[in-house]
Design a protein around this motif. Structure first.
Motif, PDB file in Angstrom:
ATOM      1  N   ALA A 279       0.834  -1.198   0.000  1.00 20.68           N
ATOM      2  CA  ALA A 279       0.000   0.000   0.000  1.00 20.68           C
ATOM      3  C   ALA A 279       0.864   1.241   0.000  1.00 20.68           C
ATOM      4  O   ALA A 279       2.018   1.222   0.430  1.00 20.68           O
ATOM      5  CB  ALA A 279      -0.924   0.019   1.224  1.00 20.68           C
ATOM      6  N   TYR A 282      -0.269   3.389   3.946  1.00 15.73           N
ATOM      7  CA  TYR A 282      -1.186   2.336   4.395  1.00 15.73           C
ATOM      8  C   TYR A 282      -2.009   2.773   5.608  1.00 15.73           C
ATOM      9  O   TYR A 282      -3.184   2.390   5.758  1.00 15.73           O
ATOM     10  CB  TYR A 282      -0.397   1.072   4.725  1.00 15.73           C
ATOM     11  CG  TYR A 282       0.177   1.040   6.116  1.00 15.73           C
ATOM     12  CD1 TYR A 282      -0.460   0.355   7.150  1.00 15.73           C
ATOM     13  CD2 TYR A 282       1.346   1.751   6.438  1.00 15.73           C
ATOM     14  CE1 TYR A 282       0.052   0.348   8.435  1.00 15.73           C
ATOM     15  CE2 TYR A 282       1.858   1.744   7.714  1.00 15.73           C
ATOM     16  CZ  TYR A 282       1.205   1.048   8.711  1.00 15.73           C
ATOM     17  OH  TYR A 282       1.711   1.047   9.983  1.00 15.73           O
ATOM     18  N   TRP A 293      -3.374  -5.930   7.459  1.00 13.97           N
ATOM     19  CA  TRP A 293      -2.215  -5.746   6.582  1.00 13.97           C
ATOM     20  C   TRP A 293      -1.274  -6.947   6.676  1.00 13.97           C
ATOM     21  O   TRP A 293      -0.708  -7.375   5.665  1.00 13.97           O
ATOM     22  CB  TRP A 293      -1.479  -4.453   6.936  1.00 13.97           C
ATOM     23  CG  TRP A 293      -2.229  -3.219   6.540  1.00 13.97           C
ATOM     24  CD1 TRP A 293      -2.742  -2.263   7.361  1.00 13.97           C
ATOM     25  CD2 TRP A 293      -2.565  -2.823   5.202  1.00 13.97           C
ATOM     26  NE1 TRP A 293      -3.379  -1.287   6.629  1.00 13.97           N
ATOM     27  CE2 TRP A 293      -3.279  -1.599   5.300  1.00 13.97           C
ATOM     28  CE3 TRP A 293      -2.343  -3.373   3.951  1.00 13.97           C
ATOM     29  CZ2 TRP A 293      -3.765  -0.930   4.185  1.00 13.97           C
ATOM     30  CZ3 TRP A 293      -2.824  -2.703   2.832  1.00 13.97           C
ATOM     31  CH2 TRP A 293      -3.519  -1.496   2.953  1.00 13.97           C
TER      32      TRP A 293
END
Length: 640
Positions: A279, A282, A293
Motif C-alpha cells: 500500500a 497504508y 495488513w
C-alpha cells in the motif's frame, strides 16, 4: 507434430500472447495430453501456457487452475488465471536453464492433467534476473549483478491515454530512474480518459463487481510492466492506497481483497522486474487494521512462487518492518534524509534495506510535500546515499499536458533528474557491495567500503578545505589514496593533485602523513570521492599504535575477562555490567565479537571496532568463549 492427433483440434490452436516481449508458449487443446509443439524460453523470461476452458458462470471465482513445473529436484506450483472469453493462462518465470516439465491441475476437467516440456536457455544481455536483498542492506539481481535503486513515482500513469503512457515509457528509458512506483487502483480525481479500462467489471464510479476483473485493464498493465522491464526499470506495483473513495474500492470484503491480490500476483509474478508494495500510505486507509495488513502480506507471499521484494509505504505511522514478510523498508520521511546521521538510523532499527521512496517532491504545488526545490531533493539523495540507504524522486511540476509526473507520468520537466543521473553514475562506478556507513555514530558523512572506497558528503557546509581523514576501519599506515571533488549540482568531477599517504592520528582516525588538506571552493553541497591506489590488501587491517596488541588468525580479537568498555582499558566483569553510556555492553555476557566482516583493524580500540564494524550493520552478535552464537540483539522499532 503428430498429424493423426492434430486432426482432432485444428480449429482450436491458440496463440499465447505475451505483451511487450517474453515467451510464447504451447497451445493445448481440450482433452489433449501433450502440448502442440516445442518451444524455448530464456531463464527469468516469461513462459506462458494457454488453455481453453469454461466461460460460463464466474470463472474468476469458480475455476481453480495451476501448473506444477519441475526440473530435476526443483518444483514450482504456479497459479493460473482467467483471461476472459474462455481463455486461461499460466505464467512461469524459470529460475535456471535446462529442461522443464509441467502438468496442469484444475477443478475443471478441460483444464487438468495437461502435460508438456520446454527448454530454458541461459539468460543473456541485460537479463540479470529478479532483484533481491544482498548483503543485508543492499540489492542485487539473481545473477549477482548489483542493483542500486534510483526510483521515481508515477501513481496514475496507467489511467492516462495510450500516447501519454508511451511517452512515459520513453521518458523513463532516457532517465536515471531504474524503479517506478505505480498504482493498480486509480486514486480520487484521476484524470482518466472516457474509455479507460478499470481493474473490475462494472460501471464507474462506484458500481463494481469485485469478483470479476476486466482482462483489458490487466493486459495493458502487463504490457507496460514488460515495457519497463525492457528499458531496465523495476515496476514497484502498489496494490492498495487510501485515495479511492471516489471509486469505492475500499468497500471490498476481506475475501474479495485476497482474491484480487491473488489475481494480480498470478498475472504479474512471472515478470522478473516486479516488486510488491502492499500500500501507499497504508495507515491512512482507516478501514484496515494492522492484522489485516499482516494477512495481505502473507497472501502475497504465499501466492508469489518467486519471492519478489515486498514492502509497505507509510503515512504518519510506521509499519513494523521487522516482520518476516517484509523484505525492505519503504519509508516516507523527508526529515530523515536531511542529514545522513538520521537516515541511517532506520537501518539499525530493522537490519534490512531502507528505501526512502518519498522524501517530498520537487515542485511548486500547494501542499508542503510537493514543493521543495530541486537543490533540496538532490541534497536528500546524497545524504541518504552516504548513509547506506536509497532515496526516491518525483515532481509535481506541470508539463505540457497539464498534468504532473507524480500523478500521470508523461515528460519530466524538473531540474533534479539530471543531477540524480550524475549520482547514479557515481554509484555505478562505486563498490559492488554498496555504500556502507563507515563510522555512523561519529561521522555519518562518510560512507563507502573500508580501506578501499569512500564517498564523503559535506551537505550544507561550505568549507574552503577538508582535512584529509579516514576512520580506522580497514586502514593501515602507508596506504595511498586519490581524492576527487564532486559537485552534485554542477555535475563536475575535479581531481585533487597528488596522492594522500595515511598515518594513524589516534586510535580512531588516519590522516595524511604530510598533514595535507583537500582544497575546496567554499560552496555548499559538495562531495568527495576517495579511492585507494596501489596493490590491494589481502584483508583489511593494520598495525595498532598501542604496544602489545595482537590480531588472531581468525580475524576476531577477544579479551579474557570480558568486553573492553572504555578506551582507557577499563573492563566490566559479568557481574554488575550495566547498559548505559555504551550500548554494546550487554549484562552477563563475556566473550568476543562475532563479526560480519570477519576481522578487525588492529588500529581500532575494542569499542571502536564495534562502532565501526558492527554498529552500522544494525546487529550486535555476541558469543561466549567456545560457545555458539547465542543472540541477535536489534534496536526496537519504538526507538526510531
Amino acid at each position: 507434430m503428430n498429424r493423426s492427433r492434430s486432426r482432432l483440434f485444428p480449429w482450436f490452436l491458440l496463440c499465447a500472447l505475451a505483451f511487450g516481449g517474453g515467451a510464447r508458449a504451447f497451445a493445448v487443446a481440450p482433452g489433449a495430453g501433450v502440448p502442440v509443439g516445442r518451444m524455448t524460453v530464456a531463464q527469468w523470461d516469461v513462459y506462458e501456457l494457454t488453455l481453453a476452458g469454461p466461460a460460463d458462470g464466474n470463472p474468476f471465482a469458480e475455476v481453480r487452475l495451476s501448473a506444477v513445473f519441475t526440473s530435476g529436484a526443483q518444483m514450482f506450483e504456479v497459479a493460473g488465471f482467467y483471461d476472459g472469453d474462455g481463455v486461461y493462462r499460466v505464467r512461469f518465470m524459470p529460475p535456471r536453464p535446462g529442461r522443464w516439465h509441467y502438468e496442469t491441475r484444475s477443478n475443471r476437467r478441460l483444464l487438468t492433467g495437461k502435460t508438456g516440456a520446454f527448454q530454458v536457455l541461459p539468460a543473456s544481455g541485460a537479463n540479470h534476473g529478479p532483484v533481491g536483498v544482498r548483503h543485508t542492506f543492499h540489492f542485487a539481481h539473481a545473477d549477482g549483478t548489483p542493483f542500486r535503486p534510483i526510483g521515481t513515482t508515477i501513481y496514475n500513469w496507467l489511467y492516462r491515454p495510450a500516447a501519454q503512457q508511451e511517452e512515459t515509457v520513453q521518458t523513463l528509458a532516457a532517465s536515471p530512474f531504474n524503479k517506478a512506483r505505480m498504482l493498480v487502483l486509480p486514486s480520487n480525481g484521476s484524470p482518466c480518459p472516457p474509455a479507460v479500462a478499470f481493474p473490475f467489471v462494472g460501471m464507474a464510479p462506484k458500481q463494481w463487481d469485485f469478483t470479476r476483473y476486466d482482462p483489458a485493464f490487466f493486459r495493458n498493465l502487463e504490457a507496460r510492466v514488460a515495457q519497463l522491464r525492457d528499458v531496465g526499470v523495476e515496476a514497484d506495483v502498489i496494490l492498495f492506497h487510501p485515495y479511492g473513495q471516489s471509486w469505492s474500492f475500499e468497500a471490498m470484503t476481506a475475501a474479495e481483497e485476497d482474491a484480487y491480490v491473488r489475481y494480480v500476483v498470478a498475472r504479474l509474478a512471472a515478470y522478473r522486474n516486479v516488486w510488491w508494495s502492499l500500500a501507499n500510505e497504508y495507515d491512512f486507509l482507516r478501514t484496515k487494521t494492522e492484522p489485516e495488513w499482516d494477512r495481505l502480506f502473507q497472501v502475497v507471499q504465499a501466492a508469489d512462487p518467486y519471492g519478489h521484494l515486498r514492502s509497505i509505504h507509510n503515512g504518519a505511522r510506521l509499519y513494523d518492518n521487522h516482520k518476516p514478510w517484509v523484505t525492505h523498508a519503504s519509508i516516507q520521511n523527508g526529515l530523515a534524509t536531511e542529514e545522513a546521521g538520521r537516515a541511517q538510523l532506520y537501518r539499525d532499527a530493522w537490519n534490512k534495506p531502507v528505501v526512502y521512496d518519498e522524501v517530498k517532491y520537487e515542485g511548486n504545488t500547494g501542499p508542503r510535500w510537493g514543493r521543495i526545490p530541486a537543490q533540496e531533493l538532490v541534497h536528500r539523495f546524497w545524504a541518504g546515499t552516504v548513509a547506506g540507504t536509497y532515496v526516491g524522486h518525483s515532481e509535481t511540476l506541470r508539463g505540457a499536458a497539464g498534468t504532473s509526473w507524480l500523478s500521470a507520468g508523461g515528460a519530466l520537466v524538473g531540474e533534479s533528474p539530471a543531477r540524480i543521473a550524475f549520482l547514479r553514475d557515481v554509484l555505478e562506478d562505486g563498490p559492488a557491495d554498496g555504500i556502507e556507513p563507515i563510522d555512523p555514530w561519529q561521522d555519518p558523512t562518510i560512507g563507502g567500503q573500508p580501506g578501499e572506497y569512500y564517498l564523503v558528503y559535506l551537505g550544507r557546509e561550505a568549507p574552503t578545505s577538508w582535512p584529509f581523514h579516514l576512520p580506522c576501519l580497514g586502514v593501515a599506515p602507508g596506504q595511498r589514496y586519490r581524492v576527487e571533488v564532486l559537485d552534485p549540482w554542477a555535475m563536475t568531477v575535479t581531481p585533487v593533485d597528488g596522492e594522500f599517504t595515511v598515518k594513524p592520528a589516534d586510535s580512531y582516525t588516519y590522516v595524511d602523513a604530510a598533514d595535507r588538506v583537500v582544497p575546496l571552493p567554499g560552496r555548499a553541497g559538495l562531495a568527495l570521492r576517495i579511492r585507494r591506489v596501489g596493490e590491494q590488501m589481502p584483508e583489511a587491517g593494520g598495525q595498532r599504535p598501542e604496544a602489545g596488541s595482537q590480531r588472531p588468525e581468525d580475524g576476531r580479537r577477544k579479551t579474557e575477562d570480558g568486553i573492553r568498555r572504555t578506551e582507557d582499558g577499563r573492563r566490566k566483569s559479568e557481574a554488575g555490567s550495566r547498559v548505559g553510556e555504551y550500548p554494546d555492553i550487554i549484562p552477563g555476557v563475556s566473550g568476543h565479537y562475532s563479526g560480519v566482516s570477519g576481522h578487525y583493524p588492529a588500529s581500532c580500540h575494542r569499542l571502536d571496532t564495534y562502532n565501526c564494524s558492527h554498529r552500522h550493520r544494525g546487529v550486535l552478535r555476541l558469543t561466549s568463549d567456545l560457545r555458539p552464537l547465542t543472540s541477535d540483539l536489534r534496536h526496537p522499532t519504538s526507538d526510531v
